[in-house]
Design a protein around this motif. Structure first.
Motif, mmCIF file in Angstrom:
data_model
loop_
_atom_site.group_PDB
_atom_site.id
_atom_site.type_symbol
_atom_site.label_atom_id
_atom_site.label_comp_id
_atom_site.label_asym_id
_atom_site.label_seq_id
_atom_site.Cartn_x
_atom_site.Cartn_y
_atom_site.Cartn_z
ATOM 1 N N MET A 1 38.957 62.197 24.557
ATOM 2 C CA MET A 1 39.897 62.956 24.459
ATOM 3 C C MET A 1 41.033 62.154 25.300
ATOM 4 S SD MET A 1 38.051 64.776 28.064
ATOM 5 C CE MET A 1 36.620 64.827 26.999
ATOM 6 N N ILE A 2 42.389 62.865 25.449
ATOM 7 C CA ILE A 2 43.445 62.109 26.194
ATOM 8 C C ILE A 2 43.691 63.007 27.467
ATOM 9 C CG2 ILE A 2 45.824 61.804 25.798
ATOM 10 C CD1 ILE A 2 45.249 61.752 22.895
ATOM 11 N N LEU A 3 43.611 62.451 28.644
ATOM 12 C CA LEU A 3 44.128 63.146 29.549
ATOM 13 C C LEU A 3 45.661 62.842 30.073
ATOM 14 C CD1 LEU A 3 41.072 62.422 31.883
ATOM 15 C CD2 LEU A 3 41.327 64.398 30.486
ATOM 16 N N LYS A 4 46.520 63.848 30.238
ATOM 17 C CA LYS A 4 47.840 63.850 30.616
ATOM 18 C C LYS A 4 48.314 64.477 31.773
ATOM 19 C CE LYS A 4 49.391 63.015 25.816
ATOM 20 N NZ LYS A 4 50.354 63.605 24.870
ATOM 21 N N GLY A 5 49.216 64.296 32.488
ATOM 22 C CA GLY A 5 50.010 65.043 33.456
ATOM 23 C C GLY A 5 48.825 65.649 34.679
ATOM 24 N N LEU B 1 38.891 55.135 29.852
ATOM 25 C CA LEU B 1 39.838 54.078 29.559
ATOM 26 C C LEU B 1 41.208 54.256 30.150
ATOM 27 C CD1 LEU B 1 40.943 51.394 27.987
ATOM 28 C CD2 LEU B 1 41.360 53.228 26.235
ATOM 29 N N VAL B 2 41.704 53.357 31.097
ATOM 30 C CA VAL B 2 42.775 53.282 31.751
ATOM 31 C C VAL B 2 43.454 52.264 31.208
ATOM 32 C CG1 VAL B 2 44.253 53.423 33.937
ATOM 33 C CG2 VAL B 2 41.735 54.376 33.778
ATOM 34 N N PHE B 3 44.801 52.603 30.676
ATOM 35 C CA PHE B 3 45.617 51.461 30.185
ATOM 36 C C PHE B 3 47.301 51.509 30.647
ATOM 37 C CE2 PHE B 3 45.363 54.736 27.168
ATOM 38 C CZ PHE B 3 46.695 54.647 26.530
ATOM 39 N N GLY B 4 47.816 50.527 30.456
ATOM 40 C CA GLY B 4 49.260 50.719 30.498
ATOM 41 C C GLY B 4 50.030 49.353 30.799
ATOM 42 N N ASP B 5 51.247 49.161 31.117
ATOM 43 C CA ASP B 5 51.919 47.970 31.201
ATOM 44 C C ASP B 5 51.700 47.294 32.495
ATOM 45 O OD1 ASP B 5 52.701 47.559 28.479
ATOM 46 O OD2 ASP B 5 54.726 48.936 28.891
ATOM 47 N N ASP B 6 51.779 47.890 33.627
ATOM 48 C CA ASP B 6 51.563 47.642 35.069
ATOM 49 C C ASP B 6 50.169 47.656 35.345
ATOM 50 O OD1 ASP B 6 51.658 47.466 37.899
ATOM 51 O OD2 ASP B 6 53.409 48.296 38.029
ATOM 52 N N ASP B 7 49.674 46.626 35.336
ATOM 53 C CA ASP B 7 48.308 46.079 35.790
ATOM 54 C C ASP B 7 47.694 46.789 37.224
ATOM 55 O OD1 ASP B 7 49.407 44.115 37.135
ATOM 56 O OD2 ASP B 7 48.000 42.674 36.181
ATOM 57 N N LEU C 1 47.905 48.272 24.918
ATOM 58 C CA LEU C 1 47.424 49.028 23.911
ATOM 59 C C LEU C 1 48.504 49.721 23.273
ATOM 60 C CD1 LEU C 1 43.847 50.012 25.491
ATOM 61 C CD2 LEU C 1 44.368 48.065 24.086
ATOM 62 N N ASN C 2 48.910 49.495 21.952
ATOM 63 C CA ASN C 2 49.798 50.463 21.487
ATOM 64 C C ASN C 2 49.104 51.634 20.688
ATOM 65 O OD1 ASN C 2 48.844 49.592 18.896
ATOM 66 N ND2 ASN C 2 49.990 47.834 19.050
ATOM 67 N N THR C 3 49.627 52.338 19.921
ATOM 68 C CA THR C 3 49.005 53.668 19.147
ATOM 69 C C THR C 3 48.196 53.054 18.090
ATOM 70 O OG1 THR C 3 51.175 53.731 17.865
ATOM 71 C CG2 THR C 3 51.044 54.987 19.969
ATOM 72 N N ARG C 4 48.159 51.998 17.765
ATOM 73 C CA ARG C 4 47.544 51.604 16.541
ATOM 74 C C ARG C 4 46.016 50.797 17.121
ATOM 75 N NH1 ARG C 4 52.283 49.985 15.180
ATOM 76 N NH2 ARG C 4 52.005 47.851 15.644
ATOM 77 N N SER C 5 45.921 51.029 18.466
ATOM 78 C CA SER C 5 45.026 50.231 18.932
ATOM 79 C C SER C 5 43.558 50.958 18.652
ATOM 80 C CB SER C 5 44.983 50.153 20.464
ATOM 81 O OG SER C 5 43.847 49.853 21.005
ATOM 82 N N LYS C 6 42.583 50.144 17.991
ATOM 83 C CA LYS C 6 41.180 50.775 17.958
ATOM 84 C C LYS C 6 40.531 51.321 18.868
ATOM 85 C CE LYS C 6 40.360 47.947 13.670
ATOM 86 N NZ LYS C 6 39.506 47.169 12.848
ATOM 87 N N LEU C 7 40.505 50.510 20.028
ATOM 88 C CA LEU C 7 40.206 50.836 21.382
ATOM 89 C C LEU C 7 40.705 52.044 22.033
ATOM 90 C CD1 LEU C 7 38.085 50.418 23.723
ATOM 91 C CD2 LEU C 7 39.945 48.899 24.805
ATOM 92 N N ARG C 8 41.995 52.425 22.027
ATOM 93 C CA ARG C 8 42.504 53.342 22.240
ATOM 94 C C ARG C 8 42.408 54.706 21.364
ATOM 95 N NH1 ARG C 8 49.319 53.988 23.176
ATOM 96 N NH2 ARG C 8 49.300 56.061 23.525
ATOM 97 N N THR C 9 42.541 54.627 20.007
ATOM 98 C CA THR C 9 42.529 55.689 19.188
ATOM 99 C C THR C 9 40.913 56.024 19.269
ATOM 100 O OG1 THR C 9 42.193 54.123 17.358
ATOM 101 C CG2 THR C 9 44.364 55.274 17.830
ATOM 102 N N GLY C 10 39.994 55.408 19.521
ATOM 103 C CA GLY C 10 38.566 55.442 19.343
ATOM 104 C C GLY C 10 38.147 56.379 20.377
ATOM 105 N N GLU D 1 40.115 57.844 22.564
ATOM 106 C CA GLU D 1 41.107 59.583 22.472
ATOM 107 C C GLU D 1 40.295 60.325 21.615
ATOM 108 O OE1 GLU D 1 45.690 57.728 23.251
ATOM 109 O OE2 GLU D 1 44.907 57.932 21.291
ATOM 110 N N ALA D 2 39.732 60.132 20.485
ATOM 111 C CA ALA D 2 39.004 60.929 19.654
ATOM 112 C C ALA D 2 37.768 61.483 20.172
ATOM 113 C CB ALA D 2 38.805 60.115 18.323
ATOM 114 N N SER D 3 37.155 60.638 21.055
ATOM 115 C CA SER D 3 35.876 61.009 21.472
ATOM 116 C C SER D 3 35.902 62.422 22.360
ATOM 117 C CB SER D 3 35.312 59.794 22.656
ATOM 118 O OG SER D 3 34.073 60.308 23.037
ATOM 119 N N LYS D 4 34.524 63.065 22.712
ATOM 120 C CA LYS D 4 34.385 64.063 23.324
ATOM 121 C C LYS D 4 33.854 63.843 24.579
ATOM 122 C CE LYS D 4 33.681 67.278 19.177
ATOM 123 N NZ LYS D 4 32.775 68.131 18.571
#
Length: 350
Positions: free
Chosen positions: A1-5, A23-29, A122-131, A133-136
């Motif tokens: 799942m994706i958490l926003k806002g 998973l927490v990801f972003g450009d500012d570590d 992690l860009n939008t094609r990242s396997k780690l990210r998309t995997g 995001e699709a999880s319950k």
């Protein structure tokens, strides 16, 4: 799942029972680390404090892929919760993480322990990210660099936590001077908050001038600016000074990156009118502008982008090899000095 806002803040305060992996990801570590800490705190509170944080290196997991599963799936004999923290980048350990996520989804229940994964790039094609995001049963949180409003809230909250207060004009000035990296900003904020503890009055502008930077930090900034100027004698003298007091290679590289990004930002603002220096973070004051403008004329946007990429590579080496990276940083500074000197000659010959 994706958490926003608002979902993010709600989850960090009270993590959902079905979510065992975040998973927490972003450009500012620095922002990534702070958000991961909040998730860990939320899980810990749910256990009444009966939780233990275990940090695993991603290289260990690559050598022993079963290690991650052992840590996550094995319940403590004492009934305590283990929170496994992994710092990584890119797709290094995507396979073992996603295998666990898929297994948890298939069984319809979380594992005995919790997993927090911190990553950058992690860009939008990242396997780690998309995997994830699709999880319950797992959640992905994309964090971004701080805005001025975010920093104001963080600084004021930290000072209040220690029983202090700060004048509004001092808060504005302090936030404007903060580096655009959460980790470095936290260091400066912590010093200010400790100063304000039991001060019995709000922190003032005069206090800021006295506390804004340590001598070592001033030396690092002077060293970095001298490198961009091609001033070898000053740069190496300051490097010896910061090395003597034990300043880490990562601290040097982060300030170098901050200065390169500030130059890059300034190049993008050329021709827009107004006081460009005041629009930067930290700002360039009027007495600093001539030297800064000289650097701006010397370094193109393309060359600055290459420097930032080189800094990222060196930072990774520093994380992997520790003190052994110090020599590489010195070589890098010499290369920047030589390049700056050549650019200065080319500018003068125009």
């Amino acid at each position: 799942m994706i958490l926003k806002g608002g979902q993010v803040s709600s989850f960090l305060r009270k993590p959902a029972d079905q979510v065992w992996c975040v998973l927490v990801f972003g450009d500012d570590d620095g922002v990534v680390a702070d958000t991961a800490d909040q998730a860990i705190s939320g899980w810990t509170k749910q256990t009444g404090g009966a939780a233990k944080v275990i940090t695993i290196d991603d290289d260990d997991i690559r050598r022993e892929p079963h290690l991650l599963g052992d840590r996550v799936e094995t319940a403590s004999l004492l009934g305590d919760l283990d929170i496994v923290r992994v710092r990584t980048s890119g797709e290094k350990i995507a396979k073992p993480i996603l295998a666990l996520v898929e297994a948890a989804d298939q069984r319809g229940a979380p594992f005995a322990n919790r997993l927090i994964v911190q990553s950058t790039g992690l860009n939008t094609r990242s396997k780690l990210r998309t995997g994830i995001e699709a999880s319950k049963s797992a959640a992905a949180i994309h964090v971004f660099a701080d805005t001025s409003d975010n920093l104001r809230t963080l600084v004021a909250s930290r000072i209040e936590d220690l029983g202090g207060a700060i004048d509004p004009d001092a808060l504005d000035s302090f936030v404007a001077l903060l580096p655009g990296h959460r980790g470095l900003a936290n260091q400066e904020t912590e010093k200010l908050a400790l100063y304000g503890h039991k001060l019995d009055r709000p922190i003032s502008l005069a206090d800021l001038h006295a506390l804004s930077q340590t001598d070592a930090e001033n030396s690092v900034r002077t060293m970095v600016q001298a490198a961009f100027d091609g001033n070898a004698s000053l740069c190496l003298a300051e490097y010896d000074r910061v090395a003597e007091v034990g300043t880490s290679a990562i601290s040097i590289l982060r300030i170098f990156e901050m200065e390169a990004k500030r130059l890059l930002q300034a190049r993008g603002l050329l021709g827009t009118g107004g006081d460009i220096g005041r629009k930067l973070r930290p700002p360039i004051w009027q007495n600093e502008w001539p030297a800064f403008r000289s650097r701006l004329d010397r370094w193109s946007a393309a060359s600055l982008a290459k420097l930032i990429a080189a800094v990222h590579d060196l930072e990774l080496q520093a994380k992997l090899h520790g003190p052994a990276a110090d020599a590489a940083v010195r070589v890098f500074l010499l290369q920047v000095i030589r390049s700056a000197a050549q650019r200065s000659r080319m500018t003068a010959s125009r």
